[in-house]
Design a protein around this motif. Structure first.
Motif, PDB file in Angstrom:
ATOM      1  N   LEU A 165       0.833  -1.196   0.000  1.00  0.00           N
ATOM      2  CA  LEU A 165       0.000   0.000   0.000  1.00  0.00           C
ATOM      3  C   LEU A 165       0.869   1.248   0.000  1.00  0.00           C
ATOM      4  O   LEU A 165       0.595   2.224  -0.716  1.00  0.00           O
ATOM      5  N   ARG A 166       1.935   1.227   0.792  1.00  0.00           N
ATOM      6  CA  ARG A 166       2.866   2.365   0.802  1.00  0.00           C
ATOM      7  C   ARG A 166       3.537   2.526  -0.554  1.00  0.00           C
ATOM      8  O   ARG A 166       3.726   3.655  -1.031  1.00  0.00           O
ATOM      9  N   GLN A 167       3.916   1.422  -1.185  1.00  0.00           N
ATOM     10  CA  GLN A 167       4.560   1.491  -2.500  1.00  0.00           C
ATOM     11  C   GLN A 167       3.638   2.106  -3.548  1.00  0.00           C
ATOM     12  O   GLN A 167       4.093   2.754  -4.496  1.00  0.00           O
ATOM     13  N   TYR A 168       2.331   1.909  -3.376  1.00  0.00           N
ATOM     14  CA  TYR A 168       1.355   2.442  -4.333  1.00  0.00           C
ATOM     15  C   TYR A 168       0.751   3.772  -3.866  1.00  0.00           C
ATOM     16  O   TYR A 168      -0.333   4.149  -4.293  1.00  0.00           O
ATOM     17  N   GLY A 169       1.476   4.464  -2.995  1.00  0.00           N
ATOM     18  CA  GLY A 169       1.076   5.801  -2.597  1.00  0.00           C
ATOM     19  C   GLY A 169      -0.251   5.857  -1.876  1.00  0.00           C
ATOM     20  O   GLY A 169      -0.973   6.852  -1.960  1.00  0.00           O
ATOM     21  N   ASN A 170      -0.588   4.802  -1.128  1.00  0.00           N
ATOM     22  CA  ASN A 170      -1.831   4.705  -0.372  1.00  0.00           C
ATOM     23  C   ASN A 170      -3.074   4.659  -1.259  1.00  0.00           C
ATOM     24  O   ASN A 170      -4.185   4.914  -0.783  1.00  0.00           O
ATOM     25  N   PHE A 171      -2.900   4.323  -2.526  1.00  0.00           N
ATOM     26  CA  PHE A 171      -4.057   4.114  -3.400  1.00  0.00           C
ATOM     27  C   PHE A 171      -4.608   2.720  -3.151  1.00  0.00           C
ATOM     28  O   PHE A 171      -3.885   1.721  -3.277  1.00  0.00           O
ATOM     29  N   LEU A 172      -5.875   2.651  -2.809  1.00  0.00           N
ATOM     30  CA  LEU A 172      -6.490   1.360  -2.530  1.00  0.00           C
ATOM     31  C   LEU A 172      -6.607   0.530  -3.808  1.00  0.00           C
ATOM     32  O   LEU A 172      -6.820   1.075  -4.893  1.00  0.00           O
ATOM     33  N   PRO A 173      -6.487  -0.791  -3.689  1.00  0.00           N
ATOM     34  CA  PRO A 173      -6.782  -1.638  -4.843  1.00  0.00           C
ATOM     35  C   PRO A 173      -8.282  -1.601  -5.131  1.00  0.00           C
ATOM     36  O   PRO A 173      -9.091  -1.237  -4.270  1.00  0.00           O
ATOM     37  N   SER A 174      -8.638  -1.977  -6.339  1.00  0.00           N
ATOM     38  CA  SER A 174     -10.046  -1.977  -6.748  1.00  0.00           C
ATOM     39  C   SER A 174     -10.232  -3.068  -7.794  1.00  0.00           C
ATOM     40  O   SER A 174      -9.252  -3.656  -8.262  1.00  0.00           O
ATOM     41  N   PRO A 175     -11.484  -3.374  -8.187  1.00  0.00           N
ATOM     42  CA  PRO A 175     -11.681  -4.405  -9.213  1.00  0.00           C
ATOM     43  C   PRO A 175     -10.925  -4.132 -10.502  1.00  0.00           C
ATOM     44  O   PRO A 175     -10.539  -5.072 -11.203  1.00  0.00           O
ATOM     45  N   TYR A 190      -7.950   2.835   6.537  1.00  0.00           N
ATOM     46  CA  TYR A 190      -7.310   2.723   5.219  1.00  0.00           C
ATOM     47  C   TYR A 190      -8.023   3.607   4.205  1.00  0.00           C
ATOM     48  O   TYR A 190      -7.391   4.299   3.397  1.00  0.00           O
ATOM     49  N   GLU A 191      -9.338   3.588   4.242  1.00  0.00           N
ATOM     50  CA  GLU A 191     -10.134   4.359   3.289  1.00  0.00           C
ATOM     51  C   GLU A 191      -9.897   5.856   3.474  1.00  0.00           C
ATOM     52  O   GLU A 191      -9.705   6.594   2.500  1.00  0.00           O
ATOM     53  N   LYS A 192      -9.894   6.311   4.709  1.00  0.00           N
ATOM     54  CA  LYS A 192      -9.681   7.725   5.001  1.00  0.00           C
ATOM     55  C   LYS A 192      -8.288   8.172   4.550  1.00  0.00           C
ATOM     56  O   LYS A 192      -8.130   9.221   3.913  1.00  0.00           O
ATOM     57  N   THR A 193      -7.268   7.369   4.855  1.00  0.00           N
ATOM     58  CA  THR A 193      -5.900   7.704   4.451  1.00  0.00           C
ATOM     59  C   THR A 193      -5.774   7.745   2.937  1.00  0.00           C
ATOM     60  O   THR A 193      -5.121   8.645   2.375  1.00  0.00           O
ATOM     61  N   ALA A 194      -6.401   6.804   2.262  1.00  0.00           N
ATOM     62  CA  ALA A 194      -6.346   6.762   0.801  1.00  0.00           C
ATOM     63  C   ALA A 194      -6.977   8.002   0.193  1.00  0.00           C
ATOM     64  O   ALA A 194      -6.424   8.611  -0.739  1.00  0.00           O
ATOM     65  N   LEU A 195      -8.135   8.395   0.704  1.00  0.00           N
ATOM     66  CA  LEU A 195      -8.807   9.574   0.174  1.00  0.00           C
ATOM     67  C   LEU A 195      -7.972  10.830   0.393  1.00  0.00           C
ATOM     68  O   LEU A 195      -7.913  11.712  -0.461  1.00  0.00           O
ATOM     69  N   GLU A 196      -7.295  10.899   1.539  1.00  0.00           N
ATOM     70  CA  GLU A 196      -6.431  12.046   1.818  1.00  0.00           C
ATOM     71  C   GLU A 196      -5.243  12.111   0.866  1.00  0.00           C
ATOM     72  O   GLU A 196      -4.687  13.189   0.623  1.00  0.00           O
ATOM     73  N   HIS A 197      -4.852  10.955   0.301  1.00  0.00           N
ATOM     74  CA  HIS A 197      -3.739  10.903  -0.643  1.00  0.00           C
ATOM     75  C   HIS A 197      -4.216  10.937  -2.093  1.00  0.00           C
ATOM     76  O   HIS A 197      -3.432  10.676  -3.016  1.00  0.00           O
ATOM     77  N   GLY A 198      -5.497  11.234  -2.298  1.00  0.00           N
ATOM     78  CA  GLY A 198      -5.997  11.403  -3.650  1.00  0.00           C
ATOM     79  C   GLY A 198      -6.501  10.150  -4.324  1.00  0.00           C
ATOM     80  O   GLY A 198      -6.775  10.161  -5.527  1.00  0.00           O
ATOM     81  N   SER A 199      -6.631   9.055  -3.591  1.00  0.00           N
ATOM     82  CA  SER A 199      -7.154   7.834  -4.191  1.00  0.00           C
ATOM     83  C   SER A 199      -8.625   8.032  -4.549  1.00  0.00           C
ATOM     84  O   SER A 199      -9.408   8.531  -3.731  1.00  0.00           O
ATOM     85  N   PRO A 200      -9.040   7.650  -5.752  1.00  0.00           N
ATOM     86  CA  PRO A 200     -10.438   7.840  -6.142  1.00  0.00           C
ATOM     87  C   PRO A 200     -11.368   6.749  -5.633  1.00  0.00           C
ATOM     88  O   PRO A 200     -12.568   6.801  -5.858  1.00  0.00           O
ATOM     89  N   PHE A 201     -10.810   5.752  -4.931  1.00  0.00           N
ATOM     90  CA  PHE A 201     -11.605   4.580  -4.589  1.00  0.00           C
ATOM     91  C   PHE A 201     -12.012   4.564  -3.118  1.00  0.00           C
ATOM     92  O   PHE A 201     -11.245   4.978  -2.237  1.00  0.00           O
ATOM     93  N   THR A 202     -13.218   4.114  -2.864  1.00  0.00           N
ATOM     94  CA  THR A 202     -13.622   3.642  -1.541  1.00  0.00           C
ATOM     95  C   THR A 202     -13.732   2.128  -1.648  1.00  0.00           C
ATOM     96  O   THR A 202     -13.768   1.562  -2.734  1.00  0.00           O
ATOM     97  N   TRP A 203     -13.808   1.431  -0.504  1.00  0.00           N
ATOM     98  CA  TRP A 203     -13.840  -0.025  -0.547  1.00  0.00           C
ATOM     99  C   TRP A 203     -15.077  -0.547  -1.274  1.00  0.00           C
ATOM    100  O   TRP A 203     -15.030  -1.547  -1.979  1.00  0.00           O
TER     101      TRP A 203
END
Length: 280
Positions: free
Chosen positions: A73-83, A201-214
């Protein structure tokens, strides 16, 4: 030519049943059983793997002990995986397996991988390989073993189903994005600490610009509101009752009636589906 026989376990019913089946029908094979650990599995998965080890009479090798979900997750800049961006399957499941067998393939040894795709899963295929020294076998498809057959194997062995089947129909990470909304509700009720971790995880991802929620079009904070949770549970109950009303039990099978998996009640806008290597 040296042969290596390997069988991957997900913590789910199909791969466990295949391990039982191979031990009973092919005791002459020295099979290496392995589990690629993400570090975020349900406690029920580890408990079931422990019982399976007892039945098999040999340890299940744990792959991927050093680089877990948090590392990648750190390597991918806190972007959550998605389908559509399943880096978790690639980094936590597929690549550790390939790294494990690479020395054998480099040495031109033959590797036979047994995969738990059932006879009633025409839409699924095993891993496609370009290496002539790696062969993927589908024993259940070859023997005509379907979903009921898997349940019969587990029941007869005394293992039964993993305990998480009481409330969820998949192995894999506690926060798997393929979960349906009812599974998220039940995760909150069964393992509230894991639900809270998923929210973090979701909150941290959104703060880093991830477009995904779980879960699609809804954050876990929105999903966990009491009125929303009650609505999800009521909708699922209605779908389950309709499914049961339409089923016809087979008197020729030893299992009284096929249980209703949550995936059997799949709604396109509620998640659902699975990564083959995680879910089986």
């Amino acid at each position: 030519m040296t042969e290596h026989h390997v069988l991957g376990l997900s913590g789910g019913k199909d791969s466990a049943a295949l391990a039982v089946y191979m031990r009973q029908h092919h005791p002459e094979l020295d099979i290496d059983y392995f589990f690629t650990d993400t570090g975020k599995e349900l406690p029920e998965v580890y408990e079931f793997l422990g019982r399976l080890e007892g039945f098999l009479g040999k340890p299940i090798l744990r792959l991927n002990p050093d680089r877990d979900f948090d590392f990648w997750l750190r390597q991918y800049g806190n972007f959550l995986p998605s389908p559509n961006t399943r880096w978790c399957t690639r980094k936590l499941k597929l690549e550790p397996f390939k790294q494990w067998i690479r020395p054998w393939l480099t040495a031109k040894d033959k590797v036979i991988s047994y995969v738990a795709i059932r006879a009633d899963e025409d839409h699924r295929e095993g891993m496609v390989t370009q290496d002539s020294h790696l062969t993927v076998r589908l024993p259940f498809r070859e023997a005509g073993v379907d979903k009921i057959g898997v349940l019969e194997i587990l029941e007869a062995s005394g293992l039964g189903l993993p305990k998480y089947y009481d409330w969820r129909s998949r192995s894999g990470c506690t926060f798997c994005f393929f979960q349906q909304k009812i599974e998220w509700v039940r995760l909150k009720r069964t393992h509230p600490e894991e639900f809270e971790a998923a929210k973090t995880y979701e909150k941290t991802a959104l703060e880093h610009g991830s477009p995904f929620t779980w879960t699609q079009r809804e954050s876990l904070g929105e999903l966990e509101q009491p009125v929303r949770m009650a609505q999800i549970e009521a909708d699922f109950t209605l779908r389950r009752e309709r499914e049961l009303a339409n089923r016809r039990p087979n008197p020729l099978r030893t299992v009284d009636q096929e249980p209703v998996d949550i995936d059997d009640l799949y709604l396109e806008d509620e998640g659902g589906g699975a990564c083959l290597i995680c879910h089986k």
